[in-house]
Write a protein that holds these residues in place. Structure first.
Motif, PDB file in Angstrom:
ATOM      1  N   PHE A   1       0.932  -1.326   0.039  1.00 46.73           N
ATOM      2  CA  PHE A   1       0.053   0.204  -0.067  1.00 46.73           C
ATOM      3  C   PHE A   1       0.864   1.205   0.051  1.00 46.73           C
ATOM      4  N   SER A   2       1.933   1.385   0.856  1.00 46.95           N
ATOM      5  CA  SER A   2       2.844   2.444   0.956  1.00 46.95           C
ATOM      6  C   SER A   2       3.332   2.614  -0.342  1.00 46.95           C
ATOM      7  N   GLU A   3       3.973   1.461  -1.157  1.00 42.44           N
ATOM      8  CA  GLU A   3       4.562   1.676  -2.654  1.00 42.44           C
ATOM      9  C   GLU A   3       3.664   2.112  -3.478  1.00 42.44           C
ATOM     10  N   LYS A   4       2.553   1.641  -3.309  1.00 35.82           N
ATOM     11  CA  LYS A   4       1.339   2.092  -4.294  1.00 35.82           C
ATOM     12  C   LYS A   4       1.054   3.601  -4.353  1.00 35.82           C
ATOM     13  N   CYS A   5       1.232   4.142  -3.051  1.00 33.18           N
ATOM     14  CA  CYS A   5       0.754   5.685  -2.566  1.00 33.18           C
ATOM     15  C   CYS A   5       2.191   6.448  -3.125  1.00 33.18           C
ATOM     16  N   LEU A   6       3.157   5.909  -2.893  1.00 30.90           N
ATOM     17  CA  LEU A   6       4.585   6.692  -3.310  1.00 30.90           C
ATOM     18  C   LEU A   6       4.647   6.779  -4.768  1.00 30.90           C
ATOM     19  N   GLU A   7       4.140   5.266  -5.402  1.00 32.60           N
ATOM     20  CA  GLU A   7       4.322   5.624  -6.882  1.00 32.60           C
ATOM     21  C   GLU A   7       3.309   6.329  -7.643  1.00 32.60           C
ATOM     22  N   ARG A   8       2.139   6.532  -7.088  1.00 29.49           N
ATOM     23  CA  ARG A   8       1.030   7.444  -7.475  1.00 29.49           C
ATOM     24  C   ARG A   8       1.095   8.722  -7.316  1.00 29.49           C
ATOM     25  N   THR A   9       1.554   9.196  -6.202  1.00 31.24           N
ATOM     26  CA  THR A   9       1.651  10.594  -5.534  1.00 31.24           C
ATOM     27  C   THR A   9       3.011  10.973  -5.129  1.00 31.24           C
ATOM     28  N   GLY A  10       4.048  10.265  -5.178  1.00 28.54           N
ATOM     29  CA  GLY A  10       5.277  10.752  -4.516  1.00 28.54           C
ATOM     30  C   GLY A  10       5.425  10.768  -3.143  1.00 28.54           C
ATOM     31  N   LYS A  11       4.159  10.495  -2.588  1.00 27.66           N
ATOM     32  CA  LYS A  11       4.133  10.563  -0.995  1.00 27.66           C
ATOM     33  C   LYS A  11       3.614   9.051  -0.409  1.00 27.66           C
ATOM     34  N   PHE A  12       4.120   8.929   0.777  1.00 25.39           N
ATOM     35  CA  PHE A  12       3.657   7.667   1.507  1.00 25.39           C
ATOM     36  C   PHE A  12       1.941   7.896   1.707  1.00 25.39           C
ATOM     37  N   PRO A  13       1.478   7.026   2.187  1.00 25.20           N
ATOM     38  CA  PRO A  13      -0.011   7.592   2.687  1.00 25.20           C
ATOM     39  C   PRO A  13      -0.093   8.633   3.453  1.00 25.20           C
ATOM     40  N   VAL A  14      -1.219   9.281   3.214  1.00 25.44           N
ATOM     41  CA  VAL A  14      -1.220  10.714   3.947  1.00 25.44           C
ATOM     42  C   VAL A  14      -2.830  10.463   4.724  1.00 25.44           C
ATOM     43  N   ILE A  15      -2.845  11.469   5.845  1.00 26.71           N
ATOM     44  CA  ILE A  15      -4.032  11.672   6.654  1.00 26.71           C
ATOM     45  C   ILE A  15      -3.960  12.988   7.132  1.00 26.71           C
ATOM     46  N   GLU A  16      -5.175  13.613   7.454  1.00 22.68           N
ATOM     47  CA  GLU A  16      -5.290  14.892   8.055  1.00 22.68           C
ATOM     48  C   GLU A  16      -4.559  14.815   9.449  1.00 22.68           C
ATOM     49  N   HIS A  17      -3.590  15.762   9.698  1.00 21.27           N
ATOM     50  CA  HIS A  17      -2.866  15.945  10.725  1.00 21.27           C
ATOM     51  C   HIS A  17      -3.819  16.479  12.066  1.00 21.27           C
ATOM     52  N   ASP A  18      -3.694  15.839  13.203  1.00 16.85           N
ATOM     53  CA  ASP A  18      -4.337  16.298  14.304  1.00 16.85           C
ATOM     54  C   ASP A  18      -3.198  16.149  15.368  1.00 16.85           C
ATOM     55  N   THR A  19      -2.952  17.289  15.903  1.00 18.39           N
ATOM     56  CA  THR A  19      -1.951  17.483  17.128  1.00 18.39           C
ATOM     57  C   THR A  19      -2.604  16.760  18.403  1.00 18.39           C
ATOM     58  N   ALA A  20      -3.805  16.734  18.585  1.00 22.95           N
ATOM     59  CA  ALA A  20      -4.287  16.060  19.834  1.00 22.95           C
ATOM     60  C   ALA A  20      -4.180  14.452  19.580  1.00 22.95           C
ATOM     61  N   TRP A  21      -4.039  14.109  18.425  1.00 23.84           N
ATOM     62  CA  TRP A  21      -4.318  12.702  18.299  1.00 23.84           C
ATOM     63  C   TRP A  21      -2.825  12.247  17.430  1.00 23.84           C
ATOM     64  N   PRO A  22      -1.661  12.181  18.020  1.00 26.61           N
ATOM     65  CA  PRO A  22      -0.336  12.016  17.355  1.00 26.61           C
ATOM     66  C   PRO A  22      -0.203  10.287  17.417  1.00 26.61           C
ATOM     67  N   SER A  23       0.616   9.929  16.337  1.00 26.65           N
ATOM     68  CA  SER A  23       0.806   8.351  16.452  1.00 26.65           C
ATOM     69  C   SER A  23       2.244   8.319  16.127  1.00 26.65           C
ATOM     70  N   PRO A  24       2.946   7.174  16.630  1.00 25.96           N
ATOM     71  CA  PRO A  24       4.191   6.869  16.225  1.00 25.96           C
ATOM     72  C   PRO A  24       4.530   6.523  14.768  1.00 25.96           C
ATOM     73  N   CYS A  25       3.396   6.232  14.044  1.00 24.97           N
ATOM     74  CA  CYS A  25       3.519   6.191  12.389  1.00 24.97           C
ATOM     75  C   CYS A  25       3.458   7.214  11.571  1.00 24.97           C
ATOM     76  N   GLU A  26       3.366   8.370  12.196  1.00 25.82           N
ATOM     77  CA  GLU A  26       3.387   9.949  11.459  1.00 25.82           C
ATOM     78  C   GLU A  26       5.039   9.891  10.759  1.00 25.82           C
ATOM     79  N   HIS A  27       5.055  10.349   9.672  1.00 24.42           N
ATOM     80  CA  HIS A  27       6.294  10.409   9.006  1.00 24.42           C
ATOM     81  C   HIS A  27       6.415  11.580   8.440  1.00 24.42           C
TER      82      HIS A  27
END
Length: 179
Positions: A14-40
């Motif tokens: 999934f990450s490779e396909k997103c990177l191939e299509r958009t030049g980015k890894f998968p994205v999500i709307e950032h929420d400072t109150a809802w951090p994740s260790p997977c944010e890149h």
């Protein structure tokens, strides 16, 4: 191959396909109150942040929840929700566009358990087979669920009994989905 290994491969694809299509890894709307260790990386100008699946340390477990509900969850369910922190993964199976649910962070894993509890209790009240939801479809009221009694992955309309078996197990389901 284990459910954890299949999940790792699925996230990689999934990450490779997103990177191939958009030049980015998968994205999500950032929420400072809802951090994740997977944010890149950094938040972009649209307020989006890239993410990459990371292992939960220690691995999450649904065993206490199963015990509290007096159930034995099917094999693979712990790995499906307790192996990685990640955003939801967009997949296809049998002409259905689906969103495989994942835990974003530790609080999300706890919230997921609360939602599973509510879903199981609703199924009991309706006197229907107990299921655990694992994904969403393009239809708002159509879920991907796992039948607790036998581990089959099914399509189920909200408030109804599962009506179509997609796979006989979570492991088989992960073999069938495509990115």
């Amino acid at each position: 191959m284990s459910v954890s290994s299949k999940l790792d491969k699925l996230h990689q694809a999934f990450s490779e396909k997103c990177l191939e299509r958009t030049g980015k890894f998968p994205v999500i709307e950032h929420d400072t109150a809802w951090p994740s260790p997977c944010e890149h990386g950094e938040v972009d100008e649209q307020g989006l942040i890239q993410w990459r699946a990371v292992a939960q340390q220690p691995a999450g477990s649904l065993d206490d929840l199963a015990s509290a509900l007096e159930l034995r969850f099917p094999e693979g369910l712990n790995a499906l929700f307790g192996h990685l922190y990640a955003g939801n993964v967009l997949l296809n199976i049998n002409d259905h566009h689906i969103e495989l649910l994942q835990a974003w962070n530790e609080d999300d894993f706890s919230r997921l358990q609360q939602n599973i509890t509510g879903h199981v209790l609703m199924k009991r009240k309706l006197k229907q087979p107990e299921t655990v939801f694992i994904g969403l479809t393009e239809q708002d009221d159509l879920l991907i669920t796992v039948l607790v009694e036998n581990g089959q992955v099914c399509l189920e309309y909200v408030g109804k009994k599962p009506h179509h078996v997609l796979a006989n197990s979570i492991s088989e389901f992960l073999d069938m989905v495509t990115v």
